[in-house]
Write a protein that holds these residues in place. Structure first.
Motif, PDB file in Angstrom:
ATOM      1  N   ARG B 129      22.416 -65.212  -6.649  1.00 33.24           N
ATOM      2  CA  ARG B 129      23.207 -63.984  -6.714  1.00 33.24           C
ATOM      3  C   ARG B 129      23.678 -63.681  -8.131  1.00 33.24           C
ATOM      4  O   ARG B 129      23.739 -62.521  -8.542  1.00 33.24           O
ATOM      5  N   GLY B 140      17.711 -58.244  -6.141  1.00 31.71           N
ATOM      6  CA  GLY B 140      16.530 -58.981  -5.735  1.00 31.71           C
ATOM      7  C   GLY B 140      15.283 -58.491  -6.440  1.00 31.71           C
ATOM      8  O   GLY B 140      15.339 -57.659  -7.346  1.00 31.71           O
ATOM      9  N   ASP B 234      15.763 -61.489  -2.186  1.00 34.33           N
ATOM     10  CA  ASP B 234      17.106 -61.269  -2.727  1.00 34.33           C
ATOM     11  C   ASP B 234      17.992 -62.408  -2.221  1.00 34.33           C
ATOM     12  O   ASP B 234      17.504 -63.269  -1.481  1.00 34.33           O
TER      13      ASP B 234
END
Lengths: 295, 318
Positions: B129, B140, B234
């Motif tokens: 992240r 992502g 992602d």
């Protein structure tokens, strides 16, 4: 960046509040581990249930803080009793993996069940205190945060007295120190274990209820917290309650300071890095494991 | 327990049916479920090696799954390599990573092992992240191109299905031969009586490490293929949901039992889809099943069946 003393102090206070909340969760985990040798994966969901109990009773009781808090604490401690009587009671001392997987399953049921009922949309919780705050010099702190901090301190004092001076607490420490000897003097492990789980759940419910007006409420909030609490308990020494409290408060402040000066990445990652280093240096944690010494 | 004689026939029939699946149905939906099922199965079977055979409840598999997915995606999108290179790259990175981590954590107590592996998985999620420079953060990496081999593009679900099928079959065959090999036998012995194994001059440590590393490599490659199946990666690729799914498959089948885990994988992928629950309800059902299995048959369906068999034998002897 200009660093003022006020800013540092503000960060320190925020961190202290955060650390006290962490400590409420971690101390319960340590208590359960000390008495049952179980790592409770559903502990974070107890926190979340406490928060939701608070959010749901507040409007019913006309936004009054204290009765709702009481309802939340009682509700979660009842969940704790159910958790013990129906599930944990049947798991033996040596079945560590089984206990983890069982509590993981319970955590999944609670988390996704709540998400199904209330959706994943975060909830705002409003109390009669609203966003009122207290100002000390140029530092401002909201009343709900102040109460959360005071409640945690009160809870720790209560817990300390309970473990040190009452028969209820002595039995708990006795079981944690030497199960066989405790059995011989007539302590019932089942009652003690149930009390320990209920007590830990109540502490978690208190943390959730105190947290509800401070941050957004959502079903996954417990999961985010519990992983940190695991790390705290490992750093502090599994089953060591003093260790859990000390490490939790220290971490709250470290996180707050890091968050105040660096990007949020480091704030979130700090605990995990600290934990990996701590486990490498001292595999049994910073404080001695075992005997739940309270003084 | 030795395999019944019909096992090999059953396996051949199953492989033939699986190979013919895209020809039997034109539905992309069904083929899509089958793709996920096969990939999850490979990952779950690797977890079975770590938890079922080596007796280490590792949550780190989620981290390796994610690392594999990101490595494959980055190799293709940023380094301009082929899909096949990407999967191999995912395997190599996971090999190195799991060796380093494995050496450290196979020394800790089993309590700490669980927590440390869990931490690794969560740290991987945070890095995915927050390390925006490499992983693009929450956005992502979208638009992963379909794999191609010598001009043949695997650009439909039915074609991609064969990649998943071949990978799952190779992974399962490898894990099966590992199970019957010396490593597998020693792991089994360690689980039953570690001091006895040590008294024979065998140190369990390297075997446990080997199991951990092999499982991580397979899980990482599975993650790489799954990312290309989704065509996007992602941070939600490191959602705890995947770990829970792998765990459920292993637990229901019965940790340490090869075929039961394979069957449970098929059942747990197909069942909730067939009943068409919402995602939340599916996870609630997984949770209920997990708790029920842990309460009533802690060694999974295979352990329960074995207990039944032994009970029946005892009864017949009496």
């Amino acid at each position: 960046m200009e660093v003022s003393a006020t800013y540092l102090l503000q960060l320190l206070l925020n961190g202290l509040m955060l650390g006290l909340i962490y400590a409420l969760i971690a101390v319960g985990l340590a208590l359960i581990f000390g008495v049952l040798e179980v790592i409770n994966f559903a502990h974070g969901e107890l926190l979340m249930l406490g928060g939701y109990a608070m959010a749901l009773t507040l409007p019913l009781l006309g936004l009054s803080y204290w009765p709702s808090l009481l309802v939340a604490v009682i509700a979660t401690s009842l969940v704790g009793v159910v958790l013990y009587e129906f599930f944990l009671r049947h798991i033996g001392q040596a079945e560590f993996e089984r206990s983890i997987l069982t509590t993981l399953g319970i955590s999944m049921i609670l988390l996704y069940g709540m998400q199904y009922l209330f959706t994943a949309t975060p909830m705002m919780v409003d109390t009669a205190y609203g966003f009122d705050g207290v100002e000390i010099g140029s530092i401002r702190i909201t009343l709900t945060r102040l109460i959360a901090g005071a409640l945690s301190v009160a809870a720790f004092t209560g817990l300390y007295c309970l473990l040190k001076f009452t028969q209820f607490g002595r039995a708990m420490r006795a079981i944690a120190q030497n199960r066989e000897a405790a059995l011989m003097v007539g302590i019932k492990p089942r009652h003690v274990a149930r009390n320990a789980v209920a007590l830990a759940a109540a502490l978690c419910g208190l943390a959730g209820a105190a947290l509800a007006p401070i941050q957004l409420l959502h079903p996954a909030m417990g999961q985010a917290m519990i992983f940190k609490a695991f790390a705290l308990v490992v750093i502090g020494g599994l089953g060591n309650m003093t260790g859990a409290v000390v490490v939790a408060i220290a971490l709250g402040m470290i996180e707050s300071w890091i968050g105040g000066f660096f990007s949020i990445v480091w704030q979130e990652g700090a605990i995990f890095v600290i934990m990996i280093v701590a486990v490498l240096l001292r595999p049994d944690g910073l404080f001695k494991r075992g005997s739940m010494r309270v003084g | 327990m030795t395999e019944p004689r019909w096992t090999s026939y059953a396996v051949l029939v199953a492989i033939a049916l699986l190979a013919a699946l895209p020809l039997m149905t034109g539905s992309n939906y069904i083929v899509g479920i089958a793709i996920s099922g096969l990939i999850f199965l490979a990952a779950a079977a690797s977890l079975n090696l770590v938890y079922g055979y080596a007796g280490q409840l590792s949550f780190a598999q989620l981290g390796f799954w994610g690392v594999g997915g990101y490595c494959a995606a980055i190799a293709v999108v940023d380094l301009g390599q082929s899909f096949w290179f990407g999967i191999a790259f995912a395997g190599v990175v996971n090999l190195l990573l799991s060796t380093v981590i494995g050496i450290v954590i196979t020394r800790t107590t089993r309590h700490a092992f669980v927590v440390v592996t869990l931490t690794f998985a969560l740290l991987a999620g945070l890095i995915a992240r927050d390390w925006v420079g490499v992983t693009r953060g929450p956005l992502g990496i979208p638009g992963l191109p379909p794999p191609s081999l010598m001009g043949f593009a695997f650009d439909t679900s039915a074609r991609f299905y064969y990649i998943a099928l071949v990978f799952a079959l190779i992974a399962l065959a490898f894990l099966y031969s590992l199970k019957t090999s010396r490593i597998g036998l020693i792991l089994k012995a360690v689980k039953q009586n570690a001091p006895l194994v040590e008294s024979q001059g065998i140190a369990p440590g390297p075997y446990k490490l080997a199991a951990f590393v092999i499982a991580s490599v397979i899980t990482g490659m599975a993650g790489g293929i799954y990312a290309f199946n989704l065509k996007v990666i992602d941070p939600s690729f490191l959602d705890f949901y995947y770990m829970q799914t792998f765990l459920i498959i292993v637990i229901i089948g019965g940790a340490g039992s090869f075929w039961a885990v394979v069957l449970a994988g098929a059942a747990m992928v197909v069942l909730p889809e067939a009943l068409r629950f919402s995602n939340e309800l599916r996870m609630v059902i997984y949770g209920v099943v997990l708790v029920a299995v842990m309460m009533f048959m802690p060694r999974g369906v295979s352990g329960w069946l074995e207990d039944r068999r032994i009970a029946a034998l005892r009864k017949a002897l009496r």
